[in-house]
Design an enzyme around this catalytic site. Structure first.
Site, mmCIF file in Angstrom:
data_model
loop_
_atom_site.group_PDB
_atom_site.id
_atom_site.type_symbol
_atom_site.label_atom_id
_atom_site.label_comp_id
_atom_site.label_asym_id
_atom_site.label_seq_id
_atom_site.Cartn_x
_atom_site.Cartn_y
_atom_site.Cartn_z
ATOM 1 N N LYS A 158 0.830 -1.214 0.000
ATOM 2 C CA LYS A 158 0.000 0.000 0.000
ATOM 3 C C LYS A 158 0.862 1.260 0.000
ATOM 4 O O LYS A 158 1.989 1.248 0.493
ATOM 5 C CB LYS A 158 -0.918 0.019 1.236
ATOM 6 C CG LYS A 158 -1.979 -1.078 1.219
ATOM 7 C CD LYS A 158 -2.767 -1.100 2.508
ATOM 8 C CE LYS A 158 -4.180 -0.620 2.313
ATOM 9 N NZ LYS A 158 -5.011 -0.800 3.545
ATOM 10 N N GLY A 164 -8.495 6.109 -2.889
ATOM 11 C CA GLY A 164 -9.211 5.635 -4.060
ATOM 12 C C GLY A 164 -8.657 4.330 -4.616
ATOM 13 O O GLY A 164 -8.821 4.027 -5.791
ATOM 14 N N GLU A 200 0.872 -4.777 4.333
ATOM 15 C CA GLU A 200 -0.170 -5.219 5.237
ATOM 16 C C GLU A 200 -0.513 -6.659 4.936
ATOM 17 O O GLU A 200 -0.450 -7.082 3.785
ATOM 18 C CB GLU A 200 -1.434 -4.369 4.995
ATOM 19 C CG GLU A 200 -1.926 -3.695 6.214
ATOM 20 C CD GLU A 200 -2.984 -2.644 5.924
ATOM 21 O OE1 GLU A 200 -3.863 -2.852 5.077
ATOM 22 O OE2 GLU A 200 -2.920 -1.608 6.587
ATOM 23 N N HIS A 208 -15.943 -4.582 5.044
ATOM 24 C CA HIS A 208 -15.483 -3.221 5.318
ATOM 25 C C HIS A 208 -16.542 -2.590 6.221
ATOM 26 O O HIS A 208 -17.682 -2.397 5.810
ATOM 27 C CB HIS A 208 -15.343 -2.431 4.006
ATOM 28 C CG HIS A 208 -15.043 -0.975 4.209
ATOM 29 N ND1 HIS A 208 -13.888 -0.382 3.751
ATOM 30 C CD2 HIS A 208 -15.745 0.007 4.830
ATOM 31 C CE1 HIS A 208 -13.888 0.908 4.086
ATOM 32 N NE2 HIS A 208 -15.003 1.161 4.727
ATOM 33 N N GLU A 275 -12.095 3.677 9.444
ATOM 34 C CA GLU A 275 -12.428 2.516 8.606
ATOM 35 C C GLU A 275 -11.702 1.248 9.078
ATOM 36 O O GLU A 275 -10.503 1.290 9.369
ATOM 37 C CB GLU A 275 -12.043 2.787 7.147
ATOM 38 C CG GLU A 275 -12.822 3.946 6.540
ATOM 39 C CD GLU A 275 -12.695 4.031 5.021
ATOM 40 O OE1 GLU A 275 -13.602 4.592 4.392
ATOM 41 O OE2 GLU A 275 -11.691 3.528 4.454
ATOM 42 N N GLU A 287 -7.810 2.885 7.768
ATOM 43 C CA GLU A 287 -7.513 4.307 7.601
ATOM 44 C C GLU A 287 -8.591 5.159 8.246
ATOM 45 O O GLU A 287 -9.647 4.658 8.629
ATOM 46 C CB GLU A 287 -7.377 4.680 6.115
ATOM 47 C CG GLU A 287 -8.667 4.603 5.331
ATOM 48 C CD GLU A 287 -8.589 5.312 3.974
ATOM 49 O OE1 GLU A 287 -7.692 6.134 3.756
ATOM 50 O OE2 GLU A 287 -9.462 5.036 3.136
ATOM 51 N N ARG A 291 -13.236 13.822 7.004
ATOM 52 C CA ARG A 291 -14.208 14.624 6.244
ATOM 53 C C ARG A 291 -15.559 13.924 6.265
ATOM 54 O O ARG A 291 -15.678 12.815 6.771
ATOM 55 C CB ARG A 291 -13.737 14.730 4.789
ATOM 56 C CG ARG A 291 -13.535 13.354 4.194
ATOM 57 C CD ARG A 291 -13.341 13.343 2.702
ATOM 58 N NE ARG A 291 -12.818 12.068 2.257
ATOM 59 C CZ ARG A 291 -13.520 10.980 1.999
ATOM 60 N NH1 ARG A 291 -14.832 10.995 2.165
ATOM 61 N NH2 ARG A 291 -12.943 9.867 1.598
HETATM 62 P P1 ADP Z 1 -7.931 3.761 -0.157
HETATM 63 O O1 ADP Z 1 -7.582 4.876 0.775
HETATM 64 O O2 ADP Z 1 -7.067 3.733 -1.384
HETATM 65 O O3 ADP Z 1 -9.395 3.683 -0.459
HETATM 66 P P2 ADP Z 1 -8.092 1.715 1.942
HETATM 67 O O4 ADP Z 1 -6.959 1.413 2.841
HETATM 68 O O5 ADP Z 1 -9.229 2.481 2.508
HETATM 69 O O6 ADP Z 1 -7.529 2.424 0.617
HETATM 70 O O7 ADP Z 1 -8.662 0.364 1.347
HETATM 71 C C1 ADP Z 1 -9.666 0.352 0.361
HETATM 72 C C2 ADP Z 1 -10.233 -1.041 0.210
HETATM 73 O O8 ADP Z 1 -9.191 -1.981 -0.137
HETATM 74 C C3 ADP Z 1 -10.857 -1.620 1.487
HETATM 75 O O9 ADP Z 1 -12.182 -1.218 1.677
HETATM 76 C C4 ADP Z 1 -10.728 -3.107 1.194
HETATM 77 O O10 ADP Z 1 -11.716 -3.494 0.275
HETATM 78 C C5 ADP Z 1 -9.378 -3.229 0.498
HETATM 79 N N1 ADP Z 1 -8.275 -3.487 1.473
HETATM 80 C C6 ADP Z 1 -7.510 -2.563 2.091
HETATM 81 N N2 ADP Z 1 -6.624 -3.143 2.941
HETATM 82 C C7 ADP Z 1 -6.813 -4.473 2.851
HETATM 83 C C8 ADP Z 1 -6.204 -5.637 3.478
HETATM 84 N N3 ADP Z 1 -5.206 -5.534 4.359
HETATM 85 N N4 ADP Z 1 -6.661 -6.861 3.121
HETATM 86 C C9 ADP Z 1 -7.677 -6.995 2.230
HETATM 87 N N5 ADP Z 1 -8.272 -5.960 1.601
HETATM 88 C C10 ADP Z 1 -7.867 -4.712 1.899
#
Ligand code: ADP
Length: 450
Positions: A158, A164, A200, A208, A275, A287, A291
């Protein structure tokens, strides 16, 4: 209280903020690009200012033009909506330098949570459970491999600046890690100009689930329950609901209290969303968004609390937050994000809406800025409406949603309405049995054509 607020956004969210202002008796200033001269938020605002040409960089992200609009109109505060400048700490600072109030958290908190590595570190320090992974950034491919072996494959690469779903890549095994790192790095660099990465553990079947919070900036924070946003396509939410079909009141109270206590300790100000991924009864922080969220209406529908009104009153200072015990959860709400897109390919479908009829009746809310004859410009997000439905129970909510989707007519452009008409009838959805991969799998298997 403020006398006049400038809304630095467009579309349905500009209208949403405008409505809260009107109810508070606050005058509104709309801003718009030349492509949005005929937009609903411009028509309904008390005043409007054109801030530039269609590309967002030259209008909705144009800070000097926004400052000039504040000065010309005498707006005392700016509501950024979501997207655009809503999570830009520098924008909040610049407004403060010009004696204009940013309606949102402090620049320090925006910055802290905008760096996902720092956000995770802060969450862990405040006692919020996090996804196992690298402690901070990974400095080399060799170090990444070492950490990935320790946490176990599959791992998710990540971007610290992520958003997004960009800069996020899955590595199933050791052989795939190098490529995942390289692609994530390139994507992050292109999207954010900043390519710091972290690792991660990849959770295989999570939901979620996110917690809505409000803080007064002085150490008091409350939670407004959760939203289940597991139905996603390309990491973008499609359908959101509250309460989550996976949680009971005790689990909700426990995670909510943990988050509220942490946000109080942080002295968080305003509305925010923490989240999580949720798997096998455990929550894992991913995260925090500092907002208003697109999906905030589902929380409003089951708590009766107007989140934008709260944001404005918190920013104006001197008003009290509701107490946690006063927050009562009643019923079940679902939101469908209706995009102007081909429902099979999801390719954007801008153009003129030749016919428009929105559903109504008990428990039905439509947050939208489109109307019959409106031309959807090709320059922005394809979200054109949010259909939010509330019922006493989840079953009543689903029946009402089915009925509202049947009434809804949008012609002239393609929309994702057919997707929701299919989903609302699907046995897994009806039973609440879905995780973050459910929708993609369903689409891959041709679920829409059947
Ligand atoms: P962004 O800020 O780019 O939206 P997030 O960290 O909020 O990224 O993650 C977006 C989506 O990606 C999550 O809702 C989930 O569907 C998937 N995701 C994120 N982290 C993980 C993880 N460790 N394992 C599985 N899916 C993940």
């Amino acid at each position: 209280m403020f006398d006049k607020i400038l809304i630095a956004n467009r579309g349905e969210i500009a209208l949403r903020v405008l409505r809260a202002c009107k109810e508070l008796g606050i005058a509104t200033v709309a801003v718009h690009s030349t492509a949005d001269a005929e937009a609903m938020h411009v028509k309904l605002a008390d005043e409007s200012v054109c801030i530039g040409p269609p590309p967002a960089r030259e209008s909705y992200l144009n800070v000097p033009a926004l400052l000039a609009a504040c000065e010309i109109t005498g707006a005392e505060a700016v509501h950024p909506g979501y997207g655009f400048l809503s999570e830009n700490a520098r924008f909040a600072e610049i407004l403060a330098d010009h004696n204009v109030q940013f309606i949102g958290p402090s620049p320090e908190h925006i910055r802290l949570m905008g760096d996902k590595i720092e956000a995770k570190r802060t969450a862990a320090r405040l006692g919020i459970p996090v996804v196992p992974g690298s402690e901070g950034a990974v400095s080399s491919d060799a170090e990444a491999l070492k950490i990935a072996r320790k946490i176990g494959f599959p791992v998710l690469v990540k971007a610290a600046a992520g958003g997004g779903g960009r800069g996020m890549k899955l590595a199933e095994n050791e052989g795939a890690l190098g490529q995942a790192l390289a692609t994530a790095r390139a994507e992050a660099k292109a999207a954010f100009g900043y390519d710091t990465l972290y690792l991660e553990k990849y959770l295989v079947h999570p939901r979620h689930i996110e917690i809505q919070v409000l803080g007064d900036g002085n150490g008091h924070a409350i939670h407004l329950g959760e939203r289940d946003c597991s139905l996603q396509r390309r990491h973008q939410k499609v359908w959101e609901e509250s309460p989550s079909p996976a949680l009971n009141a005790e689990q909700r109270g426990k995670i909510g209290a943990t988050v509220a206590r942490a946000m109080g300790e942080l002295k968080y100000l305003g509305a925010g969303t923490v989240e999580f991924l949720y798997e096998n009864g455990e929550f894992y922080f991913i995260e925090m968004n500092t907002r208003l969220q697109v999906e905030h209406p589902v929380t409003e529908m089951i708590t009766g609390i107007d989140l934008v009104n709260e944001q404005i009153r918190i920013a104006a200072g001197g008003s009290r937050l509701p107490e946690q015990n006063d927050v009562v959860f009643a019923g079940h709400a679902i939101e469908c994000r209706i995009n102007a897109e081909n429902p099979q390919t999801f390719a954007p479908s801008p153009g003129r809406i030749s016919y428009y009829y929105a559903p109504g009746g008990l428990g039905v809310r439509v947050d939208s800025a489109v109307y019959q004859g409106y031309v959807i410009p090709p320059f922005y997000d394809s979200l054109i409406a949010k259909l939010i439905v509330v019922g006493k129970t989840r079953n009543e909510c689903l029946a009402r949603l089915k009925r509202a989707l049947h009434e809804y007519v949008i012609e002239g452009v393609e929309t994702t309405l057919p997707l929701f008409r299919t989903l609302v009838r699907n046995a897994d959805i009806v039973d609440g049995r879905y995780d973050i991969h459910w929708l993609e799998r369903f689409l891959e298997q041709g679920g829409l054509e059947k």
